[in-house]
Design an enzyme around this catalytic site. Structure first.
Site, PDB file in Angstrom:
ATOM      1  N   HIS A  90      61.963  40.261  22.324  1.00  0.00           N
ATOM      2  CA  HIS A  90      61.839  41.672  21.949  1.00  0.00           C
ATOM      3  C   HIS A  90      60.514  41.950  21.210  1.00  0.00           C
ATOM      4  O   HIS A  90      60.509  42.356  20.048  1.00  0.00           O
ATOM      5  CB  HIS A  90      63.044  42.034  21.066  1.00  0.00           C
ATOM      6  CG  HIS A  90      63.416  43.483  21.053  1.00  0.00           C
ATOM      7  ND1 HIS A  90      62.588  44.448  20.534  1.00  0.00           N
ATOM      8  CD2 HIS A  90      64.528  44.130  21.466  1.00  0.00           C
ATOM      9  CE1 HIS A  90      63.185  45.624  20.644  1.00  0.00           C
ATOM     10  NE2 HIS A  90      64.346  45.477  21.204  1.00  0.00           N
TER      11      HIS A  90
ATOM     12  N   GLU B 135      59.091  44.039  26.400  1.00  0.00           N
ATOM     13  CA  GLU B 135      60.076  42.973  26.187  1.00  0.00           C
ATOM     14  C   GLU B 135      60.458  42.268  27.495  1.00  0.00           C
ATOM     15  O   GLU B 135      61.285  42.764  28.252  1.00  0.00           O
ATOM     16  CB  GLU B 135      61.319  43.573  25.549  1.00  0.00           C
ATOM     17  CG  GLU B 135      61.054  44.531  24.404  1.00  0.00           C
ATOM     18  CD  GLU B 135      62.224  45.472  24.145  1.00  0.00           C
ATOM     19  OE1 GLU B 135      63.378  45.115  24.522  1.00  0.00           O
ATOM     20  OE2 GLU B 135      62.017  46.547  23.591  1.00  0.00           O
TER      21      GLU B 135
HETATM   22  O1  TA6 Z   1      65.057  46.905  23.759  1.00  0.00           O
HETATM   23  C1  TA6 Z   1      65.269  48.262  23.510  1.00  0.00           C
HETATM   24  C2  TA6 Z   1      66.596  48.420  22.787  1.00  0.00           C
HETATM   25  O2  TA6 Z   1      67.659  47.940  23.572  1.00  0.00           O
HETATM   26  C3  TA6 Z   1      66.779  49.889  22.428  1.00  0.00           C
HETATM   27  O3  TA6 Z   1      67.808  50.499  23.182  1.00  0.00           O
HETATM   28  C4  TA6 Z   1      67.081  49.852  20.928  1.00  0.00           C
HETATM   29  O4  TA6 Z   1      68.459  49.701  20.711  1.00  0.00           O
HETATM   30  C5  TA6 Z   1      66.285  48.608  20.521  1.00  0.00           C
HETATM   31  O5  TA6 Z   1      66.587  47.678  21.554  1.00  0.00           O
HETATM   32  C6  TA6 Z   1      66.541  48.096  19.132  1.00  0.00           C
HETATM   33  O6  TA6 Z   1      67.827  47.549  19.047  1.00  0.00           O
HETATM   34  P1  TA6 Z   1      68.310  47.011  17.581  1.00  0.00           P
HETATM   35  O7  TA6 Z   1      69.678  46.426  17.811  1.00  0.00           O
HETATM   36  O8  TA6 Z   1      67.299  45.991  17.138  1.00  0.00           O
HETATM   37  O9  TA6 Z   1      68.278  48.223  16.675  1.00  0.00           O
END
Ligand code: TA6
Length: 298
Positions: free
Chosen positions: A160, A266
């Site tokens: 991520h 990501e």
């Molecule tokens: O990768 C994008 C995502 O899935 C978004 O939908 C948002 O939820 C982000 O990840 C952050 O997720 P988190 O659980 O770290 O707040």
């Protein structure tokens, strides 16, 4: 000292001045200072919210969280007890050993096996290892998943990346013609129909949460003062995310206007599940290169 082990983290230092910092919590890379020009001061290439918890109390808001065995809200029957993005980013990994330490680069391996806390929510025996390698202008992070159980292990995995950048000037390329799923349009758990990316350059000037399927595994993230290149192996999908104020202002550990200072690109295997046979190992790799990043002052 090229590899400095501290109580809660390990710091890798390249002889040419670059460095990377990895929390044992989540095996989260929380800093990558990359040297840009000869003799220049290293530049921070990752974004970590000033409100991020770095004490292991919750997943880090920024850096490179490791997402495993599920991406997003759990949808697999075996993941019913897991939280969003799985347990890898909120478990404390073990420092295993120094893989490499020479003028070409510095590399370390961290591992995660089922702890009692993990076993209480996840039925499989597994071994995760994460190999982080720092070169003068590159950072590689490779996730190895080994199925130690006697039945197939079905998982999703994603790195991520919070790439530090002026979000309103970012251009992500190499996504044109791909199918993607727009999560800004989904209600809880609902699936949207696939869209086709028509743009040669993807920006994040508005709330963006796009899951691209069967992607080329080679992306450029550019902005006027710099950019990075991301190359991957085995991460067949890629997500582009920036919450803007619309969603970002609702994220408790997001600093005010933090969304203006990063784009998440990501690499992952997140559309569908990879089924790993007993005893087999899957490896997802990424290499991020900072060819010309100049400082992006906040
Ligand atoms: O990768 C994008 C995502 O899935 C978004 O939908 C948002 O939820 C982000 O990840 C952050 O997720 P988190 O659980 O770290 O707040």
């Amino acid at each position: 000292m090229p590899v400095e082990q501290k109580k809660d983290r390990v710091i890798l230092k390249h002889p040419k001045g670059s460095s990377v910092e990895i929390l044992y919590y989540g095996a989260t890379v929380i800093s990558w200072l990359s040297v840009i020009g000869q003799g220049s001061q290293p530049v921070e290439c990752l974004f970590v919210s000033s409100k991020a918890a770095l004490d292991g109390s919750k997943p880090v808001r920024g850096g490179i969280p490791v997402v495993f065995p599920c991406f997003g809200a759990p949808s697999h029957p075996e993941h019913a007890k897991l939280s969003q993005h799985g347990f890898a980013r909120s478990s404390t990994w073990n420092f295993d050993y120094v893989v490499m330490d020479n003028d070409a680069g510095v590399s370390v391996r961290l591992t995660l096996s089922p702890t009692p806390a993990i076993q209480s929510v996840y039925p499989h025996d597994f071994l995760l290892s994460y190999v982080v390698t720092l070169a003068e202008h590159q950072l590689s992070t490779d996730l190895h998943v080994t199925n130690k159980s006697d039945k197939p292990l079905e998982f999703q995995a994603l790195l991520h990346n919070y790439i530090r950048a002026p979000a309103n000037e970012v251009a992500v390329s190499n996504l044109q013609t791909l199918n993607y799923y727009d999560k800004t349009e989904t209600t809880e758990g609902a699936q949207t129909a696939a869209k086709v990316e028509s743009r040669e350059i993807v920006d994040v000037r508005r709330f963006t949460d796009s899951v691209y399927e069967n992607a080329p595994q080679h992306y450029y993230v550019a902005w006027p003062e710099g950019g990075v290149e991301i190359k991957t192996v085995n991460f067949k999908d890629v997500v582009v995310w920036n919450p803007k104020a619309e969603a970002g202002s609702k994220i408790g550990d997001m600093e005010v206007n933090g969304w203006d200072h990063y784009v998440c690109v990501e690499p992952g295997h997140v559309r569908g599940f990879f089924s790993l046979e007993p005893g087999q190992t899957w490896i997802g790799q990424q290499t991020i290169t900072s060819p010309g990043s100049k400082s992006h002052s906040l």
